[in-house]
Design a protein around this motif. Structure first.
Motif, mmCIF file in Angstrom:
data_model
loop_
_atom_site.group_PDB
_atom_site.id
_atom_site.type_symbol
_atom_site.label_atom_id
_atom_site.label_comp_id
_atom_site.label_asym_id
_atom_site.label_seq_id
_atom_site.Cartn_x
_atom_site.Cartn_y
_atom_site.Cartn_z
ATOM 1 N N PRO A 1 1.011 -1.227 -0.017
ATOM 2 C CA PRO A 1 -0.075 0.039 -0.091
ATOM 3 C C PRO A 1 0.820 1.148 0.167
ATOM 4 C CG PRO A 1 -0.054 -1.043 2.171
ATOM 5 C CD PRO A 1 0.799 -1.970 1.215
ATOM 6 N N ARG A 2 0.258 2.402 -0.343
ATOM 7 C CA ARG A 2 1.230 3.728 -0.224
ATOM 8 C C ARG A 2 1.172 4.134 1.296
ATOM 9 N NH1 ARG A 2 -2.238 7.131 -4.093
ATOM 10 N NH2 ARG A 2 -3.393 5.323 -4.347
ATOM 11 N N ARG A 3 0.270 3.956 1.977
ATOM 12 C CA ARG A 3 0.262 4.413 3.079
ATOM 13 C C ARG A 3 -0.327 3.565 4.156
ATOM 14 N NH1 ARG A 3 -3.162 9.880 3.942
ATOM 15 N NH2 ARG A 3 -3.895 9.396 6.083
ATOM 16 N N LEU A 4 0.273 3.647 5.274
ATOM 17 C CA LEU A 4 -0.451 2.671 6.545
ATOM 18 C C LEU A 4 -0.759 3.521 7.730
ATOM 19 C CD1 LEU A 4 -0.646 -0.208 7.487
ATOM 20 C CD2 LEU A 4 1.861 -0.155 8.152
ATOM 21 N N ILE A 5 -2.099 3.266 8.073
ATOM 22 C CA ILE A 5 -2.419 4.020 9.240
ATOM 23 C C ILE A 5 -2.644 2.868 10.332
ATOM 24 C CG2 ILE A 5 -4.273 5.406 10.469
ATOM 25 C CD1 ILE A 5 -4.636 6.620 7.366
ATOM 26 N N ALA A 6 -2.118 3.001 11.741
ATOM 27 C CA ALA A 6 -2.271 1.979 12.535
ATOM 28 C C ALA A 6 -2.303 2.681 14.028
ATOM 29 C CB ALA A 6 -1.051 0.908 12.561
ATOM 30 N N LYS B 1 -1.355 3.027 18.140
ATOM 31 C CA LYS B 1 0.087 3.392 18.829
ATOM 32 C C LYS B 1 1.065 2.243 18.868
ATOM 33 C CE LYS B 1 1.207 7.160 22.090
ATOM 34 N NZ LYS B 1 0.836 7.948 23.355
ATOM 35 N N GLY B 2 0.376 0.953 19.053
ATOM 36 C CA GLY B 2 0.979 -0.075 19.276
ATOM 37 C C GLY B 2 2.214 -0.418 18.102
ATOM 38 N N TYR B 3 1.814 0.049 17.038
ATOM 39 C CA TYR B 3 2.779 -0.138 15.813
ATOM 40 C C TYR B 3 3.738 0.828 15.667
ATOM 41 C CZ TYR B 3 -0.707 -3.614 14.649
ATOM 42 O OH TYR B 3 -1.400 -4.740 14.415
ATOM 43 N N ASP B 4 3.675 1.880 16.473
ATOM 44 C CA ASP B 4 4.603 3.074 16.234
ATOM 45 C C ASP B 4 5.977 3.173 16.864
ATOM 46 O OD1 ASP B 4 5.144 5.730 15.357
ATOM 47 O OD2 ASP B 4 4.209 6.556 17.369
ATOM 48 N N SER B 5 6.934 2.802 16.015
ATOM 49 C CA SER B 5 8.454 2.763 16.319
ATOM 50 C C SER B 5 9.118 3.188 15.464
ATOM 51 C CB SER B 5 8.781 1.391 16.732
ATOM 52 O OG SER B 5 8.807 0.420 15.485
ATOM 53 N N LYS B 6 10.287 3.857 15.473
ATOM 54 C CA LYS B 6 11.143 4.583 14.473
ATOM 55 C C LYS B 6 11.745 3.406 13.672
ATOM 56 C CE LYS B 6 14.868 7.456 13.554
ATOM 57 N NZ LYS B 6 15.790 8.285 14.205
ATOM 58 N N PRO B 7 12.029 2.177 14.038
ATOM 59 C CA PRO B 7 12.737 1.095 13.174
ATOM 60 C C PRO B 7 11.658 0.651 12.301
ATOM 61 C CG PRO B 7 13.337 0.619 15.574
ATOM 62 C CD PRO B 7 12.535 2.158 15.579
ATOM 63 N N LEU B 8 10.310 0.377 12.869
ATOM 64 C CA LEU B 8 9.276 0.059 11.739
ATOM 65 C C LEU B 8 9.180 1.090 10.718
ATOM 66 C CD1 LEU B 8 7.085 -1.908 11.063
ATOM 67 C CD2 LEU B 8 5.639 -0.916 12.498
ATOM 68 N N ARG B 9 8.954 2.562 11.262
ATOM 69 C CA ARG B 9 8.756 3.429 10.024
ATOM 70 C C ARG B 9 9.976 3.305 9.065
ATOM 71 N NH1 ARG B 9 5.290 7.442 11.374
ATOM 72 N NH2 ARG B 9 4.033 7.498 13.319
ATOM 73 N N GLU B 10 11.110 3.157 9.485
ATOM 74 C CA GLU B 10 12.269 3.050 8.672
ATOM 75 C C GLU B 10 12.182 1.959 7.514
ATOM 76 O OE1 GLU B 10 15.581 3.247 10.986
ATOM 77 O OE2 GLU B 10 15.499 5.580 11.281
ATOM 78 N N ARG B 11 11.854 0.684 8.021
ATOM 79 C CA ARG B 11 11.636 -0.367 7.317
ATOM 80 C C ARG B 11 10.401 -0.248 6.400
ATOM 81 N NH1 ARG B 11 12.439 -3.180 12.316
ATOM 82 N NH2 ARG B 11 10.168 -3.677 12.432
ATOM 83 N N LEU B 12 9.330 0.327 6.707
ATOM 84 C CA LEU B 12 8.367 0.513 5.784
ATOM 85 C C LEU B 12 8.730 1.509 4.741
ATOM 86 C CD1 LEU B 12 5.105 0.734 8.461
ATOM 87 C CD2 LEU B 12 5.972 -1.092 6.739
ATOM 88 N N ALA B 13 9.424 2.799 5.261
ATOM 89 C CA ALA B 13 9.757 3.691 4.004
ATOM 90 C C ALA B 13 10.596 2.933 3.047
ATOM 91 C CB ALA B 13 10.405 4.936 4.803
ATOM 92 N N GLY C 1 8.760 1.792 0.135
ATOM 93 C CA GLY C 1 7.839 3.037 0.001
ATOM 94 C C GLY C 1 6.367 3.196 0.527
ATOM 95 N N ILE C 2 6.339 2.615 1.895
ATOM 96 C CA ILE C 2 5.228 2.938 2.493
ATOM 97 C C ILE C 2 5.196 3.858 3.372
ATOM 98 C CG2 ILE C 2 3.584 1.671 3.961
ATOM 99 C CD1 ILE C 2 4.393 -0.851 2.956
ATOM 100 N N SER C 3 4.438 5.097 3.308
ATOM 101 C CA SER C 3 4.357 6.074 4.472
ATOM 102 C C SER C 3 3.380 5.878 5.375
ATOM 103 C CB SER C 3 4.172 7.559 3.719
ATOM 104 O OG SER C 3 2.851 7.537 3.449
#
Length: 93
Positions: free
Chosen positions: A68-73, A75-87, A90-92
């Motif tokens: 997907p282009r974007r992921l909304i989840a 607070k349990g999914y909020d972490s900097k390493p996960l954001r970096e892996r998703l980016a 190509g997923i914002s």
């Protein structure tokens, strides 16, 4: 007397045994993919496995997109390493 849970996706937790069901849906609530897993792994690890199983439909003809282009989840999914892996995929978020 309660029944004991058994199966491939049942794992130990602090309290007993359990499972986590991760579901990815489109903005309109249409399910795109899901994954049932043991309750012990973190949500961040489970979302990546779930995303790898989905196919985002394209309008018209053609092969489905893998990510997907974007992921909304929550607070349990909020972490900097996960954001970096998703980016990296190509997923914002």
């Amino acid at each position: 007397m309660p029944r004991l849970k058994k199966g491939n996706c049942v794992g130990k937790t602090k309290r007993r045994k359990g499972t986590k069901w991760t579901v990815v849906v489109a903005g309109q609530g249409i399910p795109l993919g899901n994954r049932l897993d043991s309750a012990s792994p973190s949500k961040g690890n489970l979302i990546e496995k779930t995303i790898s199983r989905i196919a985002v439909p394209r309008p018209g003809r053609g092969r489905s997109k893998r990510n997907p282009r974007r992921l909304i989840a929550d607070k349990g999914y909020d972490s900097k390493p996960l954001r970096e892996r998703l980016a990296h995929k190509g997923i914002s978020s």
